[in-house]
Design a protein around this motif. Sequence first.
Motif, PDB file in Angstrom:
ATOM      1  N   GLY A 159      -9.542 -12.049  13.963  1.00 17.71           N
ATOM      2  CA  GLY A 159      -8.342 -12.708  13.494  1.00 17.71           C
ATOM      3  C   GLY A 159      -8.610 -13.993  12.742  1.00 17.71           C
ATOM      4  N   ASP A 160      -9.528 -14.816  13.235  1.00 19.68           N
ATOM      5  CA  ASP A 160      -9.797 -16.065  12.523  1.00 19.68           C
ATOM      6  C   ASP A 160     -11.278 -16.397  12.651  1.00 19.68           C
ATOM      7  N   GLY A 161     -11.638 -17.552  12.105  1.00 19.96           N
ATOM      8  CA  GLY A 161     -13.041 -17.954  12.085  1.00 19.96           C
ATOM      9  C   GLY A 161     -13.532 -18.571  13.361  1.00 19.96           C
ATOM     10  N   GLY A 162     -12.649 -18.787  14.330  1.00 20.73           N
ATOM     11  CA  GLY A 162     -13.078 -19.322  15.607  1.00 20.73           C
ATOM     12  C   GLY A 162     -12.390 -20.624  15.978  1.00 20.73           C
ATOM     13  N   GLN A 163     -12.127 -20.787  17.277  1.00 20.85           N
ATOM     14  CA  GLN A 163     -11.568 -22.022  17.827  1.00 20.85           C
ATOM     15  C   GLN A 163     -12.720 -22.955  18.188  1.00 20.85           C
ATOM     16  N   VAL A 164     -12.694 -24.172  17.650  1.00 24.51           N
ATOM     17  CA  VAL A 164     -13.771 -25.122  17.898  1.00 24.51           C
ATOM     18  C   VAL A 164     -13.692 -25.630  19.335  1.00 24.51           C
ATOM     19  N   LEU A 165     -14.813 -25.484  20.060  1.00 25.13           N
ATOM     20  CA  LEU A 165     -14.911 -25.979  21.430  1.00 25.13           C
ATOM     21  C   LEU A 165     -15.690 -27.284  21.506  1.00 25.13           C
ATOM     22  N   VAL A 166     -16.771 -27.383  20.737  1.00 25.77           N
ATOM     23  CA  VAL A 166     -17.631 -28.568  20.741  1.00 25.77           C
ATOM     24  C   VAL A 166     -18.021 -28.870  19.302  1.00 25.77           C
ATOM     25  N   ALA A 167     -17.884 -30.116  18.893  1.00 30.73           N
ATOM     26  CA  ALA A 167     -18.236 -30.508  17.531  1.00 30.73           C
ATOM     27  C   ALA A 167     -18.553 -31.995  17.516  1.00 30.73           C
ATOM     28  N   GLY A 168     -19.000 -32.470  16.358  1.00 36.33           N
ATOM     29  CA  GLY A 168     -19.242 -33.898  16.172  1.00 36.33           C
ATOM     30  C   GLY A 168     -20.696 -34.276  16.021  1.00 36.33           C
ATOM     31  N   ASN A 169     -21.616 -33.460  16.565  1.00 35.10           N
ATOM     32  CA  ASN A 169     -23.041 -33.718  16.379  1.00 35.10           C
ATOM     33  C   ASN A 169     -23.570 -32.875  15.223  1.00 35.10           C
ATOM     34  N   ASP A 170     -24.814 -33.147  14.847  1.00 36.58           N
ATOM     35  CA  ASP A 170     -25.379 -32.454  13.691  1.00 36.58           C
ATOM     36  C   ASP A 170     -25.729 -31.003  13.992  1.00 36.58           C
ATOM     37  N   PHE A 171     -26.205 -30.726  15.228  1.00 33.77           N
ATOM     38  CA  PHE A 171     -26.685 -29.386  15.529  1.00 33.77           C
ATOM     39  C   PHE A 171     -26.301 -28.975  16.950  1.00 33.77           C
TER      40      PHE A 171
END
Length: 645
Positions: A159-171
């Motif tokens: 349905g979509d590209g995904g719900q972001v759970l964790v983000a903000g760092n480079d890797f």
Amino acid sequence: MIAPQTAPYGAWRSPITTDMIVSETINIGQLQIDGPDLYWIEMRPTEEGRYVLVRRGREGHIADVTPAPYNVRSRVHEYGGRAYLVVDGTVYFCHFADQRLYRQDPATLPVPITPPASYRYADFVPDRRRQRLISVREDHGQEGREAVNAIVAVGVSGGDGGQVLVAGNDFYAAPRVSPDGSQLCWLTWNHPNMPWDGTELWVGEFRPDGKLTNVKRIAGGPTESIFQPAWSPDGILYFVSDRTGWWNLYRWLDGHIEPLCPMEAEFGLPQWSLGAATYTFDSPDYIVCIYSQQGDWQLARLHTTTGERESFDFPFTWLATPLVNQQKQIIFLAGSPRSEAAIVQLDRPRREYQIIRHSSRVTIDANYLSVPRAIEFPTENDQKAHAFFYPPHNTDFVAPAREKPPLLVISHGGPTFAARRTLDPQIQFWTSRGFAVLDVNYGGSTGYGRAYRQRLNGQWGIVDVDDCANGALYAARQGWVDGRRLAIRGGSAGGYTTLAVLAFRRVFHAGASYFGVSDLERLAQETHKFESRYLDRLIGPYPEERELYLSRSPIHATEQFSCPVIFFQGLEDKVVPANQAEKMVAALKAKGVPVAYLPFAGEQHGFRRAENIKRSMEAELYFYSRIFDFPLADEIEPIEIANID
């Protein structure tokens, strides 16, 4: 017995041909178990380097799962890894051409579950409670900015590209859901660190809406590398850390970190590709693990509380990806100096093993097989470096009296990687024709502890160059090789070492660069996100240390080249762009140095197509025959070498 023929080294006829290598050999990796079935990926040069998912069922029948033209390969970090997942017979995978996630139910064709977008996916795991996949996602959709990495949840129905759970760092890497579905762990790190420099292990709890709360760091930091977090069947978090200077096993229990089996051994790997594993669980009380000491690998079964270790006596010197199936048999990848990589199944109580899948359909006759020996040799600053030495071997031939063989030194890529002592037909291609080979684990290689790995910090282009040069000189001093016919070859970072040693040392008489780096400044400016700050550690911060970048770049030292060089380059390479080779070729031509250049359309970083692997190997042999003046036993299409008589 037929008396051997006399022919110069390099001119021996060998049954180990390029046609045999490319048509009869595949690469095997990414093992997974789903119920009674075993899955793996095969990279097939004869299918233009396509990555095919293969299944072995309960009765032992082996069959392809993903039909052509599907190519199970991710481009996250450009090196990918863990590009598929199987859950109760349903396959989810990343297709190389568009990097979308696909779902393939049994007896059906794949269908996409993510929309056409600039996303790439890898290292995904099931979140069964919420009917979704949790994945590392890389977003390349922002023009003029580096890719954005995150951990996302993708519904299994799409349905979509995904719900972001964790983000903000480079890797991000290694998202893993706890057995009861209540927690998620993952690894993360930031520029300028690479994952073998410093990573952090985090844990969070799932909220009713599927997002995370109570997020906290468990271990790691800028000077501690964490590898392969994994939940035990009873919900205890395990991981590998190099906090003592060696990648060893630990667990997080009741808010405390405790070691399992402290050893001067490496239970971890450099995370060039996602999803690598060195241990698995036999039960809540036992871990099946592999570890490396002095370049060779061993298999063990470890009690999680007492630390008691049960070892296994094998002929294998390289191991990877241990798994335990429903029958409690141990499955892993393995190889030895006499056998290529294969999938092996071990019956632990009986101590008996069988081969499930060979990576080659050809068995190399021992009459043409060179068995390497591990050597340690002196290098700069009163240090020791490591290598594997292969003498020439072919019982059909002997060299003329008093002739010594030419030496081909191999500088591996990475540079944080390692040569391994397992049968490689491409090395045997050379040794069976009369070359000696020295496969060098220079300072900076993994497998010898963090201190050895860190020798290269700030010293790339110095330590690796010294170790490759000193290894060649050591072999010549021992009388093993002809000190007047020393060649060096390498790919990627190994190609840089090759070019640097030719520019800054007077040891070698020929070189071959496969997609090698020649301009460090340009690499820092143009390479992909994963490695865009790697040189901060290997050279120094850019642009503050720009003069170091210039002084160690072979492109700025072409006047110091005096020996012939051949270049091989994929024109679609995003890691080391083709201009790195093309500028060097033009400069050496202008200087009058003998030089050859073979570009390959459609190839990326590393050659995967059969016709290109064949052509590059034969061209390199032809090149050495002209430089070292020996006749060829093989019929090889000539190549153009500029500035040669």
